[in-house]
Design a protein around this motif. Sequence first.
Motif, PDB file in Angstrom:
ATOM      1  N   ARG A  60      46.728  63.450  -1.353  1.00 26.51           N
ATOM      2  CA  ARG A  60      45.696  64.713  -1.788  1.00 26.51           C
ATOM      3  C   ARG A  60      45.372  65.279  -0.522  1.00 26.51           C
ATOM      4  NH1 ARG A  60      43.834  61.460  -5.939  1.00 26.51           N
ATOM      5  NH2 ARG A  60      41.888  60.921  -5.127  1.00 26.51           N
ATOM      6  N   THR A  61      44.639  64.678   0.235  1.00 28.90           N
ATOM      7  CA  THR A  61      44.067  65.322   1.498  1.00 28.90           C
ATOM      8  C   THR A  61      44.962  65.918   2.490  1.00 28.90           C
ATOM      9  OG1 THR A  61      42.252  63.749   1.340  1.00 28.90           O
ATOM     10  CG2 THR A  61      42.448  64.885   3.470  1.00 28.90           C
ATOM     11  N   LEU A  62      46.385  65.174   2.632  1.00 26.15           N
ATOM     12  CA  LEU A  62      47.276  65.701   3.696  1.00 26.15           C
ATOM     13  C   LEU A  62      47.749  66.778   2.950  1.00 26.15           C
ATOM     14  CD1 LEU A  62      48.717  62.036   4.531  1.00 26.15           C
ATOM     15  CD2 LEU A  62      47.543  63.596   6.157  1.00 26.15           C
ATOM     16  N   SER A  63      48.111  67.071   1.903  1.00 27.79           N
ATOM     17  CA  SER A  63      48.691  68.151   1.102  1.00 27.79           C
ATOM     18  C   SER A  63      47.643  69.314   1.438  1.00 27.79           C
ATOM     19  CB  SER A  63      48.868  68.098  -0.421  1.00 27.79           C
ATOM     20  OG  SER A  63      49.703  67.086  -0.698  1.00 27.79           O
ATOM     21  N   LYS A  64      46.136  69.184   1.332  1.00 29.39           N
ATOM     22  CA  LYS A  64      45.340  70.276   1.592  1.00 29.39           C
ATOM     23  C   LYS A  64      45.559  70.604   3.114  1.00 29.39           C
ATOM     24  CE  LYS A  64      40.206  70.239   2.850  1.00 29.39           C
ATOM     25  NZ  LYS A  64      39.084  69.571   2.699  1.00 29.39           N
ATOM     26  N   LEU A  65      45.550  69.561   3.910  1.00 28.01           N
ATOM     27  CA  LEU A  65      45.549  69.819   5.522  1.00 28.01           C
ATOM     28  C   LEU A  65      46.955  70.666   5.989  1.00 28.01           C
ATOM     29  CD1 LEU A  65      44.173  66.867   7.004  1.00 28.01           C
ATOM     30  CD2 LEU A  65      43.064  68.978   6.698  1.00 28.01           C
ATOM     31  N   ALA A  66      48.038  70.414   4.930  1.00 23.33           N
ATOM     32  CA  ALA A  66      49.303  70.996   5.246  1.00 23.33           C
ATOM     33  C   ALA A  66      49.301  72.419   4.810  1.00 23.33           C
ATOM     34  CB  ALA A  66      50.429  70.312   4.570  1.00 23.33           C
ATOM     35  N   GLU A  67      48.472  72.773   3.491  1.00 21.74           N
ATOM     36  CA  GLU A  67      48.204  74.333   3.066  1.00 21.74           C
ATOM     37  C   GLU A  67      47.405  75.014   3.897  1.00 21.74           C
ATOM     38  OE1 GLU A  67      46.530  73.762  -0.741  1.00 21.74           O
ATOM     39  OE2 GLU A  67      48.234  72.780  -1.453  1.00 21.74           O
ATOM     40  N   LEU A  68      46.614  74.203   4.857  1.00 15.75           N
ATOM     41  CA  LEU A  68      45.690  74.969   5.928  1.00 15.75           C
ATOM     42  C   LEU A  68      46.671  75.099   7.085  1.00 15.75           C
ATOM     43  CD1 LEU A  68      42.539  73.110   5.422  1.00 15.75           C
ATOM     44  CD2 LEU A  68      42.851  75.315   4.904  1.00 15.75           C
ATOM     45  N   LEU A  69      48.010  74.584   7.100  1.00 15.90           N
ATOM     46  CA  LEU A  69      48.616  74.585   8.339  1.00 15.90           C
ATOM     47  C   LEU A  69      48.167  73.859   9.579  1.00 15.90           C
ATOM     48  CD1 LEU A  69      49.627  78.521   7.829  1.00 15.90           C
ATOM     49  CD2 LEU A  69      50.516  76.505   6.910  1.00 15.90           C
ATOM     50  N   LEU A  70      47.434  73.039   9.225  1.00 15.35           N
ATOM     51  CA  LEU A  70      47.149  71.990  10.389  1.00 15.35           C
ATOM     52  C   LEU A  70      48.144  70.894  10.697  1.00 15.35           C
ATOM     53  CD1 LEU A  70      43.188  72.058   9.643  1.00 15.35           C
ATOM     54  CD2 LEU A  70      44.500  73.680  11.060  1.00 15.35           C
ATOM     55  N   LEU A  71      48.641  70.441   9.645  1.00 16.70           N
ATOM     56  CA  LEU A  71      49.488  69.426   9.624  1.00 16.70           C
ATOM     57  C   LEU A  71      50.970  69.547   8.993  1.00 16.70           C
ATOM     58  CD1 LEU A  71      47.368  66.101   8.584  1.00 16.70           C
ATOM     59  CD2 LEU A  71      48.330  66.823  11.009  1.00 16.70           C
ATOM     60  N   GLN A  72      52.066  69.291   9.559  1.00 13.24           N
ATOM     61  CA  GLN A  72      53.214  69.405   8.664  1.00 13.24           C
ATOM     62  C   GLN A  72      53.936  67.908   8.812  1.00 13.24           C
ATOM     63  OE1 GLN A  72      55.715  71.696  11.226  1.00 13.24           O
ATOM     64  NE2 GLN A  72      56.799  72.437   9.704  1.00 13.24           N
ATOM     65  N   SER A  73      54.653  67.742   7.691  1.00 16.06           N
ATOM     66  CA  SER A  73      55.659  66.718   7.642  1.00 16.06           C
ATOM     67  C   SER A  73      56.920  66.874   8.055  1.00 16.06           C
ATOM     68  CB  SER A  73      55.614  66.196   6.109  1.00 16.06           C
ATOM     69  OG  SER A  73      56.124  67.193   5.433  1.00 16.06           O
ATOM     70  N   LEU A  74      57.612  65.812   8.680  1.00 17.02           N
ATOM     71  CA  LEU A  74      58.973  65.942   9.062  1.00 17.02           C
ATOM     72  C   LEU A  74      59.929  66.011   7.882  1.00 17.02           C
ATOM     73  CD1 LEU A  74      59.131  63.032  11.812  1.00 17.02           C
ATOM     74  CD2 LEU A  74      58.835  65.749  12.084  1.00 17.02           C
ATOM     75  N   GLN A  75      61.127  66.485   8.046  1.00 17.57           N
ATOM     76  CA  GLN A  75      62.230  66.263   7.038  1.00 17.57           C
ATOM     77  C   GLN A  75      62.528  65.221   6.329  1.00 17.57           C
ATOM     78  OE1 GLN A  75      65.362  68.837   8.300  1.00 17.57           O
ATOM     79  NE2 GLN A  75      64.117  70.520   8.520  1.00 17.57           N
ATOM     80  N   ARG A  76      62.716  64.064   7.394  1.00 19.20           N
ATOM     81  CA  ARG A  76      62.959  62.724   6.958  1.00 19.20           C
ATOM     82  C   ARG A  76      61.836  62.004   6.498  1.00 19.20           C
ATOM     83  NH1 ARG A  76      64.014  60.785  12.847  1.00 19.20           N
ATOM     84  NH2 ARG A  76      64.350  62.925  13.206  1.00 19.20           N
ATOM     85  N   ARG A  77      61.928  61.044   5.538  1.00 21.19           N
ATOM     86  CA  ARG A  77      61.001  60.053   5.222  1.00 21.19           C
ATOM     87  C   ARG A  77      61.299  58.637   5.837  1.00 21.19           C
ATOM     88  NH1 ARG A  77      59.678  61.002  -1.235  1.00 21.19           N
ATOM     89  NH2 ARG A  77      60.555  63.141  -1.368  1.00 21.19           N
ATOM     90  N   ILE A  78      60.406  57.995   5.982  1.00 15.96           N
ATOM     91  CA  ILE A  78      60.566  56.689   6.349  1.00 15.96           C
ATOM     92  C   ILE A  78      60.765  55.788   4.947  1.00 15.96           C
ATOM     93  CG2 ILE A  78      59.354  54.386   7.434  1.00 15.96           C
ATOM     94  CD1 ILE A  78      60.437  56.768   9.192  1.00 15.96           C
ATOM     95  N   GLY A  79      61.906  55.210   4.778  1.00 12.57           N
ATOM     96  CA  GLY A  79      62.163  54.533   3.600  1.00 12.57           C
ATOM     97  C   GLY A  79      62.932  55.070   2.580  1.00 12.57           C
ATOM     98  N   GLY A  80      63.166  56.477   3.029  1.00 13.98           N
ATOM     99  CA  GLY A  80      63.946  57.092   2.273  1.00 13.98           C
ATOM    100  C   GLY A  80      63.083  57.822   1.007  1.00 13.98           C
ATOM    101  N   VAL A  81      63.812  58.328  -0.252  1.00 17.01           N
ATOM    102  CA  VAL A  81      63.239  59.064  -1.217  1.00 17.01           C
ATOM    103  C   VAL A  81      62.353  57.859  -1.985  1.00 17.01           C
ATOM    104  CG1 VAL A  81      63.565  60.176  -3.534  1.00 17.01           C
ATOM    105  CG2 VAL A  81      64.999  60.907  -1.370  1.00 17.01           C
ATOM    106  N   ARG A  82      62.852  56.607  -1.782  1.00 14.18           N
ATOM    107  CA  ARG A  82      62.338  55.619  -2.716  1.00 14.18           C
ATOM    108  C   ARG A  82      60.795  55.281  -2.306  1.00 14.18           C
ATOM    109  NH1 ARG A  82      66.813  51.130  -3.937  1.00 14.18           N
ATOM    110  NH2 ARG A  82      68.357  52.403  -5.061  1.00 14.18           N
ATOM    111  N   ALA A  83      60.352  55.736  -0.829  1.00 18.37           N
ATOM    112  CA  ALA A  83      59.239  55.210  -0.258  1.00 18.37           C
ATOM    113  C   ALA A  83      58.107  56.325  -1.000  1.00 18.37           C
ATOM    114  CB  ALA A  83      59.391  55.545   1.237  1.00 18.37           C
ATOM    115  N   GLY A  84      58.696  57.159  -1.678  1.00 19.16           N
ATOM    116  CA  GLY A  84      57.718  58.264  -2.183  1.00 19.16           C
ATOM    117  C   GLY A  84      56.933  58.892  -1.255  1.00 19.16           C
ATOM    118  N   SER A  85      55.688  59.113  -1.527  1.00 16.50           N
ATOM    119  CA  SER A  85      54.794  60.048  -0.718  1.00 16.50           C
ATOM    120  C   SER A  85      54.191  59.458   0.353  1.00 16.50           C
ATOM    121  CB  SER A  85      53.531  60.666  -1.463  1.00 16.50           C
ATOM    122  OG  SER A  85      52.866  59.643  -1.877  1.00 16.50           O
ATOM    123  N   GLY A  86      54.282  58.097   0.307  1.00 15.35           N
ATOM    124  CA  GLY A  86      53.820  57.123   1.516  1.00 15.35           C
ATOM    125  C   GLY A  86      54.786  56.973   2.690  1.00 15.35           C
ATOM    126  N   GLY A  87      55.956  57.700   2.423  1.00 16.64           N
ATOM    127  CA  GLY A  87      57.010  57.707   3.832  1.00 16.64           C
ATOM    128  C   GLY A  87      57.001  58.969   4.292  1.00 16.64           C
TER     129      GLY A  87
END
Length: 288
Positions: A60-87
């Motif tokens: 939840r907090t990371l989504s907020k910081l992404a909306e504020l344009l302070l953080l960004q996630s990479l396109q790839r996930r560690i562990g693939g789609v099965r890793a869920g948001s933790g990846g």
Amino acid sequence: MANRRISRRELDRIQQRLSRRDSAILGVVAEHRYLTTKQISRFIFTDKPTETAALRAASRTLSKLAELLLLQSLQRRIGGVRAGSGGYVWHLTDAGARLLRKATGTEDGSTSRQRSIEPSSTFLEHTLAIAEVHLYLRQATSEANIALRPPQLEPDCWRAYVGSGGGTLRLKPDLAITTLTGDYEDHWFIEVDRDTEPPSRIIRKCLQYQEYQRTGTEQHRIGVFPAVVWIVPGTVRREQLQRRLSAEPAISKRLFTVVTLDHLASLISEGANNINPTGGQQGEHPHE
């Protein structure tokens, strides 16, 4: 959108909206360069009753910081789609880096921008592995009642020195740590091996450590030379490197230790002087 230019006034408004925990997240991501959601939850959300609760709060907090344009996630996930948001893997945006510099008073008027290119898989996996070692050290030292000073990460742990040819060289450990047990403090250089390099390259790095040791620079700074620990992914790699190090006549048998991550805690508990018996002159000295 994450790397669009944000005005100074807008950045001031964003900064006023941040909680202490928000700022801590930005700081730990900046320190490690890349972190997964799960790693961030383990670094910051330690007050939650379960890992699941910590992961949800982190997401939840990371989504907020992404909306504020302070953080960004990479396109790839560690562990693939099965890793869920933790990846998801997170890094600072240009705005996030500017906000941190502003908060710490390190603004220099530079107009350079934070790089937003996707890192190579090898670099990313190594960077996340270093963060995992940091997390492991925090937990292991806490459970063993050993004090862990804030580790030096790259590039703060790098050491510049004058080589035998007269030029300036740079030794680049992955981590430099200090642990305190009773009346003694132990100093360590940590190398995180992913079994992606040939043993010959490991030997060259070990020889560079010895070259740096001969300069006396570290000993003059802290009184001792740290023990050097190679952390490897499995027993096969550990045995391979141990054989190669033992077979090299130019390699000091006292300076280097090869372990898997699950044996690092016992190594730290034993202390650098026990694995490198040099009368307290390598790795360990009395803490005053």
